[in-house]
Design an enzyme around this catalytic site. Structure first.
Site, PDB file in Angstrom:
ATOM      1  N   ASN A  21     -69.192 110.026  29.207  1.00 23.72           N
ATOM      2  CA  ASN A  21     -69.497 108.903  30.090  1.00 23.72           C
ATOM      3  C   ASN A  21     -70.800 109.257  30.802  1.00 23.72           C
ATOM      4  O   ASN A  21     -70.794 110.069  31.721  1.00 23.72           O
ATOM      5  CB  ASN A  21     -68.342 108.713  31.084  1.00 23.72           C
ATOM      6  CG  ASN A  21     -68.662 107.684  32.147  1.00 23.72           C
ATOM      7  OD1 ASN A  21     -69.636 106.931  32.027  1.00 23.72           O
ATOM      8  ND2 ASN A  21     -67.847 107.650  33.191  1.00 23.72           N
ATOM      9  N   LYS A  23     -72.562 107.490  32.692  1.00 25.57           N
ATOM     10  CA  LYS A  23     -72.714 106.825  34.001  1.00 25.57           C
ATOM     11  C   LYS A  23     -74.133 106.238  34.103  1.00 25.57           C
ATOM     12  O   LYS A  23     -74.665 105.779  33.096  1.00 25.57           O
ATOM     13  CB  LYS A  23     -72.382 107.805  35.136  1.00 25.57           C
ATOM     14  CG  LYS A  23     -71.014 108.459  34.914  1.00 25.57           C
ATOM     15  CD  LYS A  23     -70.484 109.211  36.100  1.00 25.57           C
ATOM     16  CE  LYS A  23     -69.116 109.800  35.751  1.00 25.57           C
ATOM     17  NZ  LYS A  23     -68.466 110.443  36.884  1.00 25.57           N
ATOM     18  N   HIS A 108     -63.049 102.461  35.325  1.00 20.60           N
ATOM     19  CA  HIS A 108     -63.406 103.788  35.837  1.00 20.60           C
ATOM     20  C   HIS A 108     -63.266 103.803  37.359  1.00 20.60           C
ATOM     21  O   HIS A 108     -63.521 102.805  38.032  1.00 20.60           O
ATOM     22  CB  HIS A 108     -64.841 104.145  35.426  1.00 20.60           C
ATOM     23  CG  HIS A 108     -65.175 105.570  35.719  1.00 20.60           C
ATOM     24  ND1 HIS A 108     -65.600 105.972  36.964  1.00 20.60           N
ATOM     25  CD2 HIS A 108     -65.098 106.678  34.957  1.00 20.60           C
ATOM     26  CE1 HIS A 108     -65.786 107.288  36.940  1.00 20.60           C
ATOM     27  NE2 HIS A 108     -65.485 107.741  35.733  1.00 20.60           N
ATOM     28  N   GLU A 110     -65.066 104.918  39.619  1.00 23.18           N
ATOM     29  CA  GLU A 110     -66.259 104.535  40.386  1.00 23.18           C
ATOM     30  C   GLU A 110     -66.364 103.018  40.497  1.00 23.18           C
ATOM     31  O   GLU A 110     -66.829 102.490  41.510  1.00 23.18           O
ATOM     32  CB  GLU A 110     -67.512 105.162  39.744  1.00 23.18           C
ATOM     33  CG  GLU A 110     -67.579 106.653  40.060  1.00 23.18           C
ATOM     34  CD  GLU A 110     -68.230 107.512  38.995  1.00 23.18           C
ATOM     35  OE1 GLU A 110     -68.953 106.973  38.134  1.00 23.18           O
ATOM     36  OE2 GLU A 110     -67.996 108.736  39.020  1.00 23.18           O
ATOM     37  N   GLU A 180     -57.931 110.371  35.070  1.00 26.31           N
ATOM     38  CA  GLU A 180     -58.999 111.032  35.824  1.00 26.31           C
ATOM     39  C   GLU A 180     -58.615 111.086  37.301  1.00 26.31           C
ATOM     40  O   GLU A 180     -58.802 110.098  38.027  1.00 26.31           O
ATOM     41  CB  GLU A 180     -60.311 110.258  35.660  1.00 26.31           C
ATOM     42  CG  GLU A 180     -60.772 110.138  34.222  1.00 26.31           C
ATOM     43  CD  GLU A 180     -62.263 109.889  34.125  1.00 26.31           C
ATOM     44  OE1 GLU A 180     -62.940 110.685  33.470  1.00 26.31           O
ATOM     45  OE2 GLU A 180     -62.763 108.920  34.723  1.00 26.31           O
ATOM     46  N   GLY A 186     -66.631 114.887  39.236  1.00 28.05           N
ATOM     47  CA  GLY A 186     -67.935 115.293  39.755  1.00 28.05           C
ATOM     48  C   GLY A 186     -67.856 116.297  40.896  1.00 28.05           C
ATOM     49  O   GLY A 186     -68.853 116.578  41.553  1.00 28.05           O
ATOM     50  N   SER A 226     -64.394 116.847  35.905  1.00 26.08           N
ATOM     51  CA  SER A 226     -64.948 118.206  35.846  1.00 26.08           C
ATOM     52  C   SER A 226     -64.478 118.987  34.621  1.00 26.08           C
ATOM     53  O   SER A 226     -64.307 120.206  34.686  1.00 26.08           O
ATOM     54  CB  SER A 226     -64.645 118.974  37.131  1.00 26.08           C
ATOM     55  OG  SER A 226     -65.245 118.322  38.248  1.00 26.08           O
TER      56      SER A 226
HETATM   57  P1  PGA Z   1     -67.203 114.497  35.543  1.00 24.74           P
HETATM   58  O1  PGA Z   1     -66.922 112.909  35.375  1.00 24.74           O
HETATM   59  O2  PGA Z   1     -66.912 115.125  34.199  1.00 24.74           O
HETATM   60  O3  PGA Z   1     -68.636 114.605  35.930  1.00 24.74           O
HETATM   61  O4  PGA Z   1     -66.265 114.984  36.588  1.00 24.74           O
HETATM   62  C1  PGA Z   1     -65.867 112.425  34.607  1.00 24.74           C
HETATM   63  C2  PGA Z   1     -65.816 110.916  34.672  1.00 24.74           C
HETATM   64  O5  PGA Z   1     -66.000 110.363  35.765  1.00 24.74           O
HETATM   65  O6  PGA Z   1     -65.590 110.224  33.643  1.00 24.74           O
END
Ligand code: PGA
Length: 268
Positions: A21, A23, A108, A110, A180, A186, A226
């Site tokens: 992803n 983003k 997601h 976010e 997630e 993140g 992560s």
């Molecule tokens: P990350 O993000 O691996 O940077 O923690 C995962 C995601 O939000 O899909």
């Protein structure tokens, strides 16, 4: 009757999927360069894993072009539920299909946190994606305060039931789930393999209650938050973890490829 041991061999029959992803990262030219580099790496990776990259909308076309003739699949990061119309800033499933996109991330965290995404809008987007023949990756996950307050299972059950409301078993079988935990995205904090596994097993039990054993056991449930080369193997080695949705570690070809190789090892 539930019998944990009975499902022991089903992991191998599920599709292992690792998706990046991106983003809001990578312009069209940067995305092309990343996929060119990933193509070289991917050629040497076991064909038992599906490799997906999900760039931003304006980068999709250059990435689809760059991925042509390779095993790399392309996904979008969102899709609107309407076929067309007055929805400024949105993208339809037909637009994605025509651009050569195969997968789409829906819901997601976010988008849930910053853009007003709800279980209802996730459900509407999922229906539109399925109707258009896109392969949905539906994201679910609890906030830190929800986990600390002992509400993780209630939140996940609500998110899964909300996402799948009114969706037939035949369509449900086409959905990939991504668990997630929001506190792990993140942040560098990964759920321990044990915590992640227990949560994945719970999510699968919710799917089982909705659609029965065959669909629950066949469903790919990715972990995200992560995930990196150093922890991918142990996470994917868990019985109910079938791959990953990767943010930060997917932005460089070498780390993403190494993470995928580790996931393949873990899945054996
Ligand atoms: P990350 O993000 O691996 O940077 O923690 C995962 C995601 O939000 O899909």
């Amino acid at each position: 009757m539930e019998d944990a041991g009975k499902y022991g061999n089903d992991k191998m029959s599920r599709k292992l999927i690792v998706a990046g992803n991106w983003k809001m990262n990578k312009t069209a030219s940067e995305g092309k360069a990343l996929v060119e580099a990933l193509k070289n790496e991917a050629a040497g990776i076991c064909s038992c894993v599906e490799i997906v990259v999900c760039p931003p909308f304006t980068t999709l076309c250059s990435v689809v072009e760059a991925a042509k003739g390779s095993r790399i699949k392309v996904g979008a990061q969102n899709v609107h539920w309407a076929e067309n119309g007055a929805f400024t800033g949105e993208i339809s499933a037909a637009m994605l299909k025509e651009a050569g996109v195969e997968y789409v991330i829906i819901g997601h965290s976010e988008r849930r946190q910053y853009f007003g995404e709800t279980d209802e809008t996730v459900n509407s987007r999922l229906k539109a994606a399925l109707a258009a023949g896109l392969k949905p990756i539906v994201c679910i996950g609890e906030l830190l305060e929800e986990r600390e307050g002992g509400r993780t299972e209630a939140v996940l059950e609500r998110q899964v039931k909300g996402a799948f409301a009114g969706i037939s078993a035949e369509d449900a079988a086409k959905v990939v789930l991504a668990y997630e935990p929001v506190w792990a995205i993140g942040t560098g904090k990964t759920a321990t393999p044990e915590v992640a596994e227990a949560t994945h097993a719970f999510i699968r039990s919710v799917v089982r209650a909705l659609y029965g054993e065959a669909i629950a056991e066949g469903m790919t449930i990715q972990y995200g938050g992560s995930m990196k080369p150093a922890n991918a193997r142990e996470l994917v080695a868990q019985k109910d973890i079938d791959g990953g949705l990767i943010g930060g570690a997917a932005l460089k070809a070498d780390s993403f490829a190494e993470l995928i190789r580790q996931a393949v090892e873990g899945n054996r």
